[in-house]
Design a protein around this motif. Structure first.
Motif, PDB file in Angstrom:
ATOM      1  N   VAL A 120      25.426  18.815 -17.795  1.00 15.39           N
ATOM      2  CA  VAL A 120      26.848  18.848 -17.429  1.00 15.39           C
ATOM      3  C   VAL A 120      27.138  20.095 -16.598  1.00 15.39           C
ATOM      4  N   PHE A 121      26.625  21.248 -17.033  1.00 14.48           N
ATOM      5  CA  PHE A 121      26.842  22.490 -16.272  1.00 14.48           C
ATOM      6  C   PHE A 121      26.214  22.400 -14.885  1.00 14.48           C
ATOM      7  N   LEU A 122      25.074  21.743 -14.808  1.00 12.43           N
ATOM      8  CA  LEU A 122      24.414  21.562 -13.516  1.00 12.43           C
ATOM      9  C   LEU A 122      25.302  20.767 -12.559  1.00 12.43           C
ATOM     10  N   TYR A 123      25.889  19.673 -13.044  1.00 12.71           N
ATOM     11  CA  TYR A 123      26.743  18.863 -12.178  1.00 12.71           C
ATOM     12  C   TYR A 123      28.073  19.534 -11.885  1.00 12.71           C
ATOM     13  N   ILE A 124      28.565  20.363 -12.773  1.00 14.91           N
ATOM     14  CA  ILE A 124      29.759  21.157 -12.458  1.00 14.91           C
ATOM     15  C   ILE A 124      29.443  22.100 -11.301  1.00 14.91           C
ATOM     16  N   GLY A 125      28.266  22.715 -11.339  1.00 11.88           N
ATOM     17  CA  GLY A 125      27.843  23.590 -10.242  1.00 11.88           C
ATOM     18  C   GLY A 125      27.712  22.839  -8.925  1.00 11.88           C
ATOM     19  N   VAL A 126      27.130  21.654  -8.975  1.00  9.43           N
ATOM     20  CA  VAL A 126      26.994  20.842  -7.756  1.00  9.43           C
ATOM     21  C   VAL A 126      28.380  20.468  -7.215  1.00  9.43           C
ATOM     22  N   ASN A 139      17.471  21.287   5.489  1.00 14.51           N
ATOM     23  CA  ASN A 139      17.652  20.209   4.516  1.00 14.51           C
ATOM     24  C   ASN A 139      16.307  19.800   3.919  1.00 14.51           C
ATOM     25  N   SER A 140      15.284  19.683   4.739  1.00 11.13           N
ATOM     26  CA  SER A 140      13.954  19.324   4.242  1.00 11.13           C
ATOM     27  C   SER A 140      13.405  20.404   3.314  1.00 11.13           C
ATOM     28  N   PHE A 141      13.654  21.656   3.653  1.00  8.65           N
ATOM     29  CA  PHE A 141      13.217  22.758   2.793  1.00  8.65           C
ATOM     30  C   PHE A 141      13.921  22.680   1.433  1.00  8.65           C
ATOM     31  N   GLY A 142      15.219  22.390   1.467  1.00  6.70           N
ATOM     32  CA  GLY A 142      15.979  22.238   0.224  1.00  6.70           C
ATOM     33  C   GLY A 142      15.481  21.074  -0.611  1.00  6.70           C
ATOM     34  N   THR A 143      15.097  19.988   0.058  1.00  6.45           N
ATOM     35  CA  THR A 143      14.547  18.833  -0.650  1.00  6.45           C
ATOM     36  C   THR A 143      13.220  19.179  -1.308  1.00  6.45           C
ATOM     37  N   THR A 144      12.472  20.091  -0.712  1.00  9.30           N
ATOM     38  CA  THR A 144      11.182  20.497  -1.256  1.00  9.30           C
ATOM     39  C   THR A 144      11.348  21.413  -2.458  1.00  9.30           C
ATOM     40  N   ILE A 145      12.223  22.413  -2.354  1.00 10.02           N
ATOM     41  CA  ILE A 145      12.339  23.377  -3.451  1.00 10.02           C
ATOM     42  C   ILE A 145      13.392  22.976  -4.485  1.00 10.02           C
ATOM     43  N   GLY A 146      14.260  22.025  -4.154  1.00  8.65           N
ATOM     44  CA  GLY A 146      15.322  21.613  -5.073  1.00  8.65           C
ATOM     45  C   GLY A 146      14.834  21.205  -6.447  1.00  8.65           C
ATOM     46  N   PRO A 147      13.837  20.322  -6.543  1.00  9.69           N
ATOM     47  CA  PRO A 147      13.350  19.935  -7.878  1.00  9.69           C
ATOM     48  C   PRO A 147      12.792  21.121  -8.676  1.00  9.69           C
ATOM     49  N   LEU A 148      12.188  22.078  -7.982  1.00 12.03           N
ATOM     50  CA  LEU A 148      11.673  23.256  -8.683  1.00 12.03           C
ATOM     51  C   LEU A 148      12.817  24.109  -9.236  1.00 12.03           C
ATOM     52  N   VAL A 149      13.847  24.307  -8.427  1.00 11.33           N
ATOM     53  CA  VAL A 149      14.988  25.117  -8.856  1.00 11.33           C
ATOM     54  C   VAL A 149      15.730  24.433 -10.009  1.00 11.33           C
ATOM     55  N   ILE A 150      15.954  23.135  -9.882  1.00 12.25           N
ATOM     56  CA  ILE A 150      16.660  22.396 -10.933  1.00 12.25           C
ATOM     57  C   ILE A 150      15.825  22.361 -12.214  1.00 12.25           C
ATOM     58  N   GLY A 151      14.530  22.139 -12.084  1.00 16.39           N
ATOM     59  CA  GLY A 151      13.653  22.157 -13.258  1.00 16.39           C
ATOM     60  C   GLY A 151      13.688  23.505 -13.952  1.00 16.39           C
ATOM     61  N   PHE A 152      13.689  24.575 -13.174  1.00 14.68           N
ATOM     62  CA  PHE A 152      13.760  25.911 -13.771  1.00 14.68           C
ATOM     63  C   PHE A 152      15.117  26.142 -14.428  1.00 14.68           C
ATOM     64  N   ALA A 153      16.193  25.655 -13.784  1.00 11.74           N
ATOM     65  CA  ALA A 153      17.528  25.823 -14.362  1.00 11.74           C
ATOM     66  C   ALA A 153      17.664  25.063 -15.679  1.00 11.74           C
ATOM     67  N   LEU A 154      17.052  23.900 -15.766  1.00 11.00           N
ATOM     68  CA  LEU A 154      17.168  23.100 -16.981  1.00 11.00           C
ATOM     69  C   LEU A 154      16.205  23.533 -18.086  1.00 11.00           C
ATOM     70  N   PHE A 155      14.968  23.879 -17.708  1.00  6.54           N
ATOM     71  CA  PHE A 155      13.934  24.122 -18.710  1.00  6.54           C
ATOM     72  C   PHE A 155      13.464  25.568 -18.790  1.00  6.54           C
ATOM     73  N   GLY A 156      13.830  26.408 -17.809  1.00  5.24           N
ATOM     74  CA  GLY A 156      13.448  27.818 -17.854  1.00  5.24           C
ATOM     75  C   GLY A 156      12.005  28.097 -17.498  1.00  5.24           C
TER      76      GLY A 156
END
Length: 119
Positions: free
Chosen positions: A91-97, A55-72
């Motif tokens: 919207v697509f991001l929250y559908i995925g979540v 969970n801590s690892f996911g909290t660390t890399i999550g913002p990077l993955v989401i930022g890449f998904a949104l902005f490339g």
């Protein structure tokens, strides 16, 4: 959250974020006893500890993955690029979540019987 994004109202976004955060908290709380039941109860604390580490690892890399998904990109984004982000991506991001939560809920539901039969 999808409705809040589409309506584009600040209080709706806050309520949506609160609901998503509550969902994450409840899922993590429900996962701890489940992790203990997955194997020998004597080693259950180790599985819960491993889950906390993941969970801590996911909290660390999550913002990077989401930022890449949104902005490339992993680079710093300017405020103007953030302001010009199409809401469809969010919207697509929250559908995925939401789909991931449904997958996790079905995993817990269908494995519940297997844990009871094991004991």
């Amino acid at each position: 959250m999808i409705v809040a994004v589409e309506v584009n109202v600040y209080i709706g976004m806050l309520l949506g974020l609160f609901t998503v955060a509550l969902g994450f908290s409840l899922q993590q709380t429900a996962a701890n006893p489940f992790a203990v039941l997955l194997g020998d109860p004597k080693t259950g604390a180790s599985r819960v500890n491993l889950g906390g580490g993941i969970n801590s690892f996911g909290t660390t890399i999550g913002p990077l993955v989401i930022g890449f998904a949104l902005f490339g990109t992993f680079e710093k984004i300017s405020d103007s690029e953030i302001a010009n982000l199409p809401l469809d991506k969010v919207v697509f991001l929250y559908i995925g979540v939401g789909l991931l939560f449904l997958l996790a809920a079905s995993l817990f539901y269908f494995s519940k019987g297997a844990c009871r039969n094991k004991q």
